[in-house]
Design a protein around this motif. Sequence first.
Motif, PDB file in Angstrom:
ATOM      1  N   SER A  21    -124.159  57.653 -45.032  1.00 35.64           N
ATOM      2  CA  SER A  21    -124.891  56.737 -46.482  1.00 35.64           C
ATOM      3  C   SER A  21    -126.169  57.525 -47.253  1.00 35.64           C
ATOM      4  CB  SER A  21    -125.271  55.283 -46.606  1.00 35.64           C
ATOM      5  OG  SER A  21    -125.606  55.891 -45.176  1.00 35.64           O
ATOM      6  N   VAL A  22    -126.691  57.213 -48.201  1.00 39.36           N
ATOM      7  CA  VAL A  22    -127.899  57.436 -48.261  1.00 39.36           C
ATOM      8  C   VAL A  22    -128.385  57.228 -47.802  1.00 39.36           C
ATOM      9  CG1 VAL A  22    -129.519  57.926 -50.367  1.00 39.36           C
ATOM     10  CG2 VAL A  22    -127.376  58.147 -50.813  1.00 39.36           C
ATOM     11  N   VAL A  23    -128.712  55.553 -47.255  1.00 38.37           N
ATOM     12  CA  VAL A  23    -129.711  55.248 -46.257  1.00 38.37           C
ATOM     13  C   VAL A  23    -130.078  55.788 -45.153  1.00 38.37           C
ATOM     14  CG1 VAL A  23    -128.213  53.171 -46.041  1.00 38.37           C
ATOM     15  CG2 VAL A  23    -131.489  53.079 -45.674  1.00 38.37           C
ATOM     16  N   GLU A  24    -128.114  56.088 -44.454  1.00 39.42           N
ATOM     17  CA  GLU A  24    -129.354  57.126 -43.870  1.00 39.42           C
ATOM     18  C   GLU A  24    -129.544  58.281 -43.217  1.00 39.42           C
ATOM     19  OE1 GLU A  24    -125.487  55.708 -40.654  1.00 39.42           O
ATOM     20  OE2 GLU A  24    -124.731  56.592 -42.387  1.00 39.42           O
ATOM     21  N   ILE A  25    -129.630  58.865 -44.069  1.00 36.93           N
ATOM     22  CA  ILE A  25    -130.266  60.042 -44.639  1.00 36.93           C
ATOM     23  C   ILE A  25    -131.433  59.649 -44.511  1.00 36.93           C
ATOM     24  CG2 ILE A  25    -130.785  62.273 -46.385  1.00 36.93           C
ATOM     25  CD1 ILE A  25    -127.392  61.658 -46.871  1.00 36.93           C
ATOM     26  N   LYS A  26    -132.426  59.073 -45.567  1.00 30.00           N
ATOM     27  CA  LYS A  26    -133.644  58.357 -45.850  1.00 30.00           C
ATOM     28  C   LYS A  26    -134.254  58.412 -44.532  1.00 30.00           C
ATOM     29  CE  LYS A  26    -133.563  56.541 -50.807  1.00 30.00           C
ATOM     30  NZ  LYS A  26    -133.293  54.888 -51.322  1.00 30.00           N
ATOM     31  N   ARG A  27    -133.104  57.751 -43.326  1.00 36.71           N
ATOM     32  CA  ARG A  27    -133.877  57.294 -41.925  1.00 36.71           C
ATOM     33  C   ARG A  27    -133.831  58.655 -41.402  1.00 36.71           C
ATOM     34  NH1 ARG A  27    -130.121  53.122 -41.866  1.00 36.71           N
ATOM     35  NH2 ARG A  27    -130.105  51.414 -42.514  1.00 36.71           N
ATOM     36  N   LYS A  28    -133.137  59.888 -41.580  1.00 33.83           N
ATOM     37  CA  LYS A  28    -133.624  61.069 -40.703  1.00 33.83           C
ATOM     38  C   LYS A  28    -134.619  61.419 -41.876  1.00 33.83           C
ATOM     39  CE  LYS A  28    -128.987  62.571 -39.779  1.00 33.83           C
ATOM     40  NZ  LYS A  28    -127.936  64.118 -39.920  1.00 33.83           N
ATOM     41  N   ILE A  29    -134.765  61.293 -42.760  1.00 31.46           N
ATOM     42  CA  ILE A  29    -136.161  61.693 -43.772  1.00 31.46           C
ATOM     43  C   ILE A  29    -137.800  61.148 -42.619  1.00 31.46           C
ATOM     44  CG2 ILE A  29    -137.570  62.195 -45.311  1.00 31.46           C
ATOM     45  CD1 ILE A  29    -135.194  62.469 -47.040  1.00 31.46           C
ATOM     46  N   GLU A  30    -137.415  60.047 -42.663  1.00 35.32           N
ATOM     47  CA  GLU A  30    -138.469  58.644 -41.818  1.00 35.32           C
ATOM     48  C   GLU A  30    -138.908  59.597 -40.615  1.00 35.32           C
ATOM     49  OE1 GLU A  30    -139.633  54.372 -41.744  1.00 35.32           O
ATOM     50  OE2 GLU A  30    -137.599  55.202 -41.496  1.00 35.32           O
ATOM     51  N   GLN A  31    -137.754  59.770 -39.868  1.00 37.65           N
ATOM     52  CA  GLN A  31    -137.995  60.185 -38.965  1.00 37.65           C
ATOM     53  C   GLN A  31    -138.345  61.448 -38.560  1.00 37.65           C
ATOM     54  OE1 GLN A  31    -133.989  60.116 -36.644  1.00 37.65           O
ATOM     55  NE2 GLN A  31    -134.142  57.721 -37.026  1.00 37.65           N
ATOM     56  N   ILE A  32    -137.924  62.501 -39.239  1.00 39.63           N
ATOM     57  CA  ILE A  32    -138.447  63.895 -39.626  1.00 39.63           C
ATOM     58  C   ILE A  32    -140.211  64.467 -39.671  1.00 39.63           C
ATOM     59  CG2 ILE A  32    -138.861  66.605 -39.945  1.00 39.63           C
ATOM     60  CD1 ILE A  32    -135.076  65.668 -39.511  1.00 39.63           C
ATOM     61  N   HIS A  33    -140.679  63.276 -40.704  1.00 46.65           N
ATOM     62  CA  HIS A  33    -141.514  63.330 -41.428  1.00 46.65           C
ATOM     63  C   HIS A  33    -142.322  63.068 -42.179  1.00 46.65           C
ATOM     64  CE1 HIS A  33    -140.298  67.634 -42.721  1.00 46.65           C
ATOM     65  NE2 HIS A  33    -138.836  67.446 -42.580  1.00 46.65           N
ATOM     66  N   GLY A  34    -141.846  61.385 -41.495  1.00 42.48           N
ATOM     67  CA  GLY A  34    -142.515  59.941 -41.289  1.00 42.48           C
ATOM     68  C   GLY A  34    -142.938  58.679 -42.719  1.00 42.48           C
ATOM     69  N   VAL A  35    -142.125  59.889 -44.029  1.00 46.03           N
ATOM     70  CA  VAL A  35    -142.183  58.951 -45.185  1.00 46.03           C
ATOM     71  C   VAL A  35    -141.017  57.145 -44.559  1.00 46.03           C
ATOM     72  CG1 VAL A  35    -141.595  59.275 -47.463  1.00 46.03           C
ATOM     73  CG2 VAL A  35    -142.276  61.372 -46.689  1.00 46.03           C
ATOM     74  N   LEU A  42    -134.269  59.440 -54.109  1.00 47.65           N
ATOM     75  CA  LEU A  42    -133.923  60.588 -53.772  1.00 47.65           C
ATOM     76  C   LEU A  42    -132.644  60.716 -54.930  1.00 47.65           C
ATOM     77  CD1 LEU A  42    -132.378  60.752 -49.579  1.00 47.65           C
ATOM     78  CD2 LEU A  42    -134.763  62.220 -51.057  1.00 47.65           C
ATOM     79  N   THR A  43    -133.526  61.920 -55.408  1.00 43.83           N
ATOM     80  CA  THR A  43    -132.609  62.325 -56.606  1.00 43.83           C
ATOM     81  C   THR A  43    -131.385  63.508 -56.983  1.00 43.83           C
ATOM     82  OG1 THR A  43    -134.562  62.977 -57.989  1.00 43.83           O
ATOM     83  CG2 THR A  43    -133.775  60.500 -58.252  1.00 43.83           C
ATOM     84  N   VAL A  44    -130.921  63.633 -57.561  1.00 42.86           N
ATOM     85  CA  VAL A  44    -130.460  65.221 -57.836  1.00 42.86           C
ATOM     86  C   VAL A  44    -129.677  65.470 -59.219  1.00 42.86           C
ATOM     87  CG1 VAL A  44    -127.695  66.610 -57.898  1.00 42.86           C
ATOM     88  CG2 VAL A  44    -128.261  65.048 -55.851  1.00 42.86           C
ATOM     89  N   SER A  45    -130.387  66.306 -60.352  1.00 43.30           N
ATOM     90  CA  SER A  45    -130.024  66.477 -61.722  1.00 43.30           C
ATOM     91  C   SER A  45    -130.791  65.087 -62.156  1.00 43.30           C
ATOM     92  CB  SER A  45    -128.587  66.281 -62.449  1.00 43.30           C
ATOM     93  OG  SER A  45    -128.168  67.873 -61.348  1.00 43.30           O
ATOM     94  N   GLY A  46    -132.243  64.374 -61.442  1.00 39.90           N
ATOM     95  CA  GLY A  46    -132.234  63.653 -62.549  1.00 39.90           C
ATOM     96  C   GLY A  46    -131.512  61.981 -61.962  1.00 39.90           C
ATOM     97  N   TRP A  47    -130.109  61.648 -61.419  1.00 37.80           N
ATOM     98  CA  TRP A  47    -130.208  60.757 -61.394  1.00 37.80           C
ATOM     99  C   TRP A  47    -130.548  60.563 -59.707  1.00 37.80           C
ATOM    100  CZ3 TRP A  47    -124.454  63.037 -62.910  1.00 37.80           C
ATOM    101  CH2 TRP A  47    -124.762  63.182 -64.587  1.00 37.80           C
ATOM    102  N   GLU A  48    -130.982  59.082 -59.817  1.00 37.23           N
ATOM    103  CA  GLU A  48    -131.243  58.655 -58.474  1.00 37.23           C
ATOM    104  C   GLU A  48    -129.989  58.414 -57.345  1.00 37.23           C
ATOM    105  OE1 GLU A  48    -133.884  54.411 -55.977  1.00 37.23           O
ATOM    106  OE2 GLU A  48    -133.605  55.003 -57.978  1.00 37.23           O
ATOM    107  N   LEU A  49    -129.755  58.528 -56.074  1.00 33.28           N
ATOM    108  CA  LEU A  49    -128.648  58.596 -55.426  1.00 33.28           C
ATOM    109  C   LEU A  49    -128.778  56.488 -54.431  1.00 33.28           C
ATOM    110  CD1 LEU A  49    -128.869  61.341 -53.257  1.00 33.28           C
ATOM    111  CD2 LEU A  49    -127.332  61.074 -55.071  1.00 33.28           C
ATOM    112  N   VAL A  50    -127.603  56.245 -54.727  1.00 29.84           N
ATOM    113  CA  VAL A  50    -127.787  54.541 -54.323  1.00 29.84           C
ATOM    114  C   VAL A  50    -127.470  54.815 -52.746  1.00 29.84           C
ATOM    115  CG1 VAL A  50    -126.623  52.703 -54.592  1.00 29.84           C
ATOM    116  CG2 VAL A  50    -126.374  53.870 -56.784  1.00 29.84           C
ATOM    117  N   ASP A  51    -127.942  53.449 -52.567  1.00 27.95           N
ATOM    118  CA  ASP A  51    -128.152  53.467 -50.231  1.00 27.95           C
ATOM    119  C   ASP A  51    -127.465  53.163 -49.962  1.00 27.95           C
ATOM    120  OD1 ASP A  51    -131.004  54.605 -50.368  1.00 27.95           O
ATOM    121  OD2 ASP A  51    -131.962  52.130 -50.348  1.00 27.95           O
TER     122      ASP A  51
END
Length: 254
Positions: A21-35, A42-51
């Motif tokens: 899921s999108v939220v799982e990818i966000k958790r990966k980013i948090e673990q790796i980069h601390g955000v 997170l967006t693709v072509s200006g469209w926000e991805l839904v958690d």
Amino acid sequence: MRIVITTRINQFFLDVGAQESVVEIKRKIEQIHGVPVALQILTVSGWELVDGLDMEDYPIITEGTKIDLTIKPVEPHHSNHYNNKMQIVVKFSARRINIEVDQTDTVRSLKEKIHIIDSTSIKRMTLYFLGTELNDDFKNLNEYGIREFSEIIVYLKNMNRSREEPPSRKVSLVVQTSSSLLNGATIPLEMRDANTVNDLKQLLLSRKILPIDDYLFIHRQRIMRDSCSLRWHGVENGDRLYVFKGTVSRGAFV
């Protein structure tokens, strides 16, 4: 597959699974980069991805796709914002789900979250808390006294009987193609809200506006069902529908 996460100053690769899921990818980013997850957009072509959706719900995301990461600014005077987060229980006749909400979320936003997680039509939902109908979509949950672990009951209206359906009406809408399809063309159309997404697709194909291919449509960041009407999806006058080449690769809708 490997995707590319891009920021204003750099980019990095991330291996993700099709059912992540999108939220799982966000958790990966948090673990790796601390955000923190809560600060990521997170967006693709200006469209926000839904958690609540996963990679298979976005056929436009394939090997090597670039996903833009924007970090929300932290506003000190909103330091108590994250304390407003709470878990509530949403109960159907035969099942129950847990949902994280904010006390300042509206009844409408709660219905949208239920729709994302459960695919239940928003127009069929009637919500109750402690015997009181949540009949004002614009009221905050805390105005109804909803707190941590409160139980919300969902009743589903029967939409099958024709007398319960309002008369069909015309809606003006805009179909927006992606940059890789017709160079991002904007196509104004007028249809009846009782028409299905498949009707819309066939109209565009019959007029040779779109080349013969498989397409999916997105409305308000959600993939639309071919067999459901524009009214079912909540399409209103002036709304914009985005079209991509592709198909939903699994039973994303139950």
